[in-house]
Scaffold this motif. Structure first.
Motif, PDB file in Angstrom:
ATOM      1  N   PHE A  51      33.402  51.900  36.366  1.00  0.00           N
ATOM      2  CA  PHE A  51      33.274  50.446  36.427  1.00  0.00           C
ATOM      3  C   PHE A  51      34.466  49.856  37.173  1.00  0.00           C
ATOM      4  O   PHE A  51      35.562  50.412  37.177  1.00  0.00           O
ATOM      5  N   ALA A  52      34.217  48.713  37.793  1.00  0.00           N
ATOM      6  CA  ALA A  52      35.286  48.005  38.482  1.00  0.00           C
ATOM      7  C   ALA A  52      35.171  46.524  38.171  1.00  0.00           C
ATOM      8  O   ALA A  52      34.079  46.022  37.869  1.00  0.00           O
ATOM      9  N   MET A  53      36.297  45.843  38.212  1.00  0.00           N
ATOM     10  CA  MET A  53      36.347  44.408  37.986  1.00  0.00           C
ATOM     11  C   MET A  53      37.078  43.758  39.144  1.00  0.00           C
ATOM     12  O   MET A  53      38.216  44.118  39.447  1.00  0.00           O
ATOM     13  N   ALA A  54      36.398  42.817  39.807  1.00  0.00           N
ATOM     14  CA  ALA A  54      37.093  41.957  40.758  1.00  0.00           C
ATOM     15  C   ALA A  54      37.584  40.752  39.975  1.00  0.00           C
ATOM     16  O   ALA A  54      36.857  40.216  39.141  1.00  0.00           O
ATOM     17  N   TYR A  55      38.819  40.341  40.234  1.00  0.00           N
ATOM     18  CA  TYR A  55      39.361  39.200  39.496  1.00  0.00           C
ATOM     19  C   TYR A  55      40.374  38.473  40.367  1.00  0.00           C
ATOM     20  O   TYR A  55      40.892  39.022  41.347  1.00  0.00           O
ATOM     21  N   ALA A  56      40.633  37.239  39.984  1.00  0.00           N
ATOM     22  CA  ALA A  56      41.596  36.426  40.726  1.00  0.00           C
ATOM     23  C   ALA A  56      42.947  36.488  40.037  1.00  0.00           C
ATOM     24  O   ALA A  56      43.030  36.544  38.810  1.00  0.00           O
ATOM     25  N   LYS A  57      44.003  36.484  40.853  1.00  0.00           N
ATOM     26  CA  LYS A  57      45.361  36.485  40.309  1.00  0.00           C
ATOM     27  C   LYS A  57      46.175  35.412  41.024  1.00  0.00           C
ATOM     28  O   LYS A  57      46.122  35.291  42.248  1.00  0.00           O
ATOM     29  N   HIS A  58      46.901  34.655  40.233  1.00  0.00           N
ATOM     30  CA  HIS A  58      47.720  33.562  40.750  1.00  0.00           C
ATOM     31  C   HIS A  58      49.079  33.657  40.057  1.00  0.00           C
ATOM     32  O   HIS A  58      49.142  33.789  38.827  1.00  0.00           O
ATOM     33  N   VAL A  59      50.146  33.647  40.833  1.00  0.00           N
ATOM     34  CA  VAL A  59      51.500  33.755  40.266  1.00  0.00           C
ATOM     35  C   VAL A  59      52.197  32.407  40.430  1.00  0.00           C
ATOM     36  O   VAL A  59      52.592  32.035  41.545  1.00  0.00           O
ATOM     37  N   ALA A  72      40.368  46.061  39.489  1.00  0.00           N
ATOM     38  CA  ALA A  72      40.786  46.978  38.421  1.00  0.00           C
ATOM     39  C   ALA A  72      39.621  47.914  38.133  1.00  0.00           C
ATOM     40  O   ALA A  72      38.465  47.583  38.409  1.00  0.00           O
ATOM     41  N   THR A  73      39.918  49.088  37.590  1.00  0.00           N
ATOM     42  CA  THR A  73      38.866  50.065  37.303  1.00  0.00           C
ATOM     43  C   THR A  73      38.924  50.491  35.839  1.00  0.00           C
ATOM     44  O   THR A  73      39.955  50.360  35.169  1.00  0.00           O
ATOM     45  N   SER A  74      37.778  51.018  35.365  1.00  0.00           N
ATOM     46  CA  SER A  74      37.668  51.427  33.966  1.00  0.00           C
ATOM     47  C   SER A  74      36.596  52.490  33.822  1.00  0.00           C
ATOM     48  O   SER A  74      35.608  52.497  34.568  1.00  0.00           O
ATOM     49  N   ASN A  75      36.779  53.353  32.834  1.00  0.00           N
ATOM     50  CA  ASN A  75      35.734  54.319  32.500  1.00  0.00           C
ATOM     51  C   ASN A  75      34.877  53.874  31.322  1.00  0.00           C
ATOM     52  O   ASN A  75      33.790  54.400  31.106  1.00  0.00           O
ATOM     53  N   ASP A  76      35.386  52.914  30.541  1.00  0.00           N
ATOM     54  CA  ASP A  76      34.715  52.565  29.282  1.00  0.00           C
ATOM     55  C   ASP A  76      34.505  51.065  29.081  1.00  0.00           C
ATOM     56  O   ASP A  76      34.063  50.649  28.011  1.00  0.00           O
ATOM     57  N   LEU A  77      34.832  50.256  30.076  1.00  0.00           N
ATOM     58  CA  LEU A  77      34.714  48.793  30.030  1.00  0.00           C
ATOM     59  C   LEU A  77      35.747  48.125  29.124  1.00  0.00           C
ATOM     60  O   LEU A  77      35.788  46.896  29.046  1.00  0.00           O
ATOM     61  N   LEU A  78      36.592  48.902  28.459  1.00  0.00           N
ATOM     62  CA  LEU A  78      37.586  48.332  27.550  1.00  0.00           C
ATOM     63  C   LEU A  78      39.017  48.525  28.037  1.00  0.00           C
ATOM     64  O   LEU A  78      39.887  47.705  27.764  1.00  0.00           O
ATOM     65  N   HIS A  79      39.270  49.615  28.742  1.00  0.00           N
ATOM     66  CA  HIS A  79      40.625  49.909  29.227  1.00  0.00           C
ATOM     67  C   HIS A  79      40.613  49.808  30.756  1.00  0.00           C
ATOM     68  O   HIS A  79      39.879  50.537  31.418  1.00  0.00           O
ATOM     69  N   TRP A  80      41.441  48.902  31.286  1.00  0.00           N
ATOM     70  CA  TRP A  80      41.385  48.565  32.704  1.00  0.00           C
ATOM     71  C   TRP A  80      42.718  48.816  33.395  1.00  0.00           C
ATOM     72  O   TRP A  80      43.769  48.520  32.839  1.00  0.00           O
ATOM     73  N   THR A  81      42.638  49.346  34.616  1.00  0.00           N
ATOM     74  CA  THR A  81      43.828  49.635  35.407  1.00  0.00           C
ATOM     75  C   THR A  81      43.740  48.923  36.757  1.00  0.00           C
ATOM     76  O   THR A  81      42.834  49.211  37.551  1.00  0.00           O
TER      77      THR A  81
END
Length: 331
Positions: A51-59, A72-81
């Protein structure tokens, strides 16, 4: 005579959708970062099954302050890198400081595999773009980019925006800024167009946000669909938002997840449609609302999917840990 199509969805049908999609268990924060605002999740499955998540980041306070789009990527939808940027700031151009992307043509089927469809052998991403520094400075316009691989650094942007607040066909609700878009592939072309976009936009002295539609045949050239918005809060006298639509196919209905902001709070709800144009809003309990320290201000901006019999409702949580991504689940 012409046959009247019945657009109204029954209370029983609405309840059925709510029961299928409710996520009473808050798993909690899954993507927060000290000193940064993390926002606008959209989740998909890559060809390798992860799984992958596209997301916005603003600093806030950064030298060049504005949205960039990360993956970010994940194998279980709960832990994201986090693994890198899909859209970064550029040296110049109409979109050099703001680029908040949404992956297009995600599989809309509630029982589907969450893969991403290609068109013209490319993956596509629409994005909120702008050239002014800060947090969502007006005006923001809509751009589009494409890639062969859905990986960081691989997206090419169309040089000009695809929709703006000053187009000749602009409607009254979208004359200030365009926001988050969700582009679906309607294989039946039920509206006469294969690609249908839902997006929120704002106008007027209260900055009210409403959701409208646009259509395309080639992902590059877009035209507005309809004279006005299709989902709104119907409050014209103070700040309020209907925003961040996500449209999916559930049994014989289209379901739009979206968020409502009003009276200083924000929560996720949904509406249903038979034809993508006429929407019946759920008026019961929100699918996700502020209840915890980490989402005590806002629990909003939904991305909802079902995997292996569990419903996952990703949302932007704003509270005592800042702004980041949390998830609630059905079990």
């Amino acid at each position: 005579g012409t046959k009247m199509v019945e657009h109204k969805i029954t209370k029983e049908q609405m309840q059925h959708v709510y029961d299928a999609m409710k996520t009473p268990i808050k798993y909690g924060p899954v993507l927060f970062e000290e000193g940064a605002n993390i926002d606008c999740p959209n989740i998909f499955r890559r060809p390798d099954g992860t799984f992958a998540m596209a997301y916005a980041k603003h600093v806030p306070g950064a030298e060049r302050e504005g949205y960039e789009t990360w993956l970010a990527t994940s194998n279980d939808l709960l832990h994201w890198t986090p693994v890198g940027k899909l859209l970064a700031h550029t040296e110049s151009g109409w979109d050099c400081l703001q680029a908040d992307g949404s992956i297009c043509l995600l599989d809309t089927d509630w029982d589907g595999d969450h893969s991403v469809h290609t068109w013209d052998n490319k993956y596509w991403m629409t994005y909120i773009g702008g050239c002014l520094p800060g947090y969502e400075p007006d005006p923001l316009k809509m751009g589009i980019a494409w890639s062969d691989t859905l990986t960081p650094g691989s997206f090419t942007r169309l040089p000009d925006p695809i929709l703006t607040n000053t187009d000749s066909d602009v409607r009254p609700f979208e004359t200030t800024t365009l926001y988050k878009s969700n582009v679906i592939f309607d294989s039946d072309e039920s509206l006469g167009w294969p690609f249908v976009m839902f997006y929120n936009a704002k106008a007027g002295r209260f900055g009210i946000e409403k959701i409208g539609m646009a259509v395309s045949r080639d992902m590059i050239h877009w035209k507005r669909f309809g004279e006005n918005c299709v989902v709104e809060n119907e409050i014209e006298d103070r700040w309020n938002i209907a925003g961040d639509p996500q449209v999916i196919r559930f049994e014989d209905l289209w379901v739009m997840h979206y968020f409502v902001a009003r009276d200083g709070m924000a929560y996720d709800t949904f509406a249903c449609s038979k034809d993508l144009v006429h929407w019946t809003k759920w008026d019961g309990e929100p699918l996700v609302k502020p209840t915890e320290g980490y989402d005590k201000l806002f629990a909003h901006k939904p991305y909802v999917l079902q995997h292996n019999g569990t419903v996952y409702h990703f949302y932007c949580a704003v509270g005592d840990q800042g702004r980041g991504i949390a998830v609630a689940t059905s079990r």
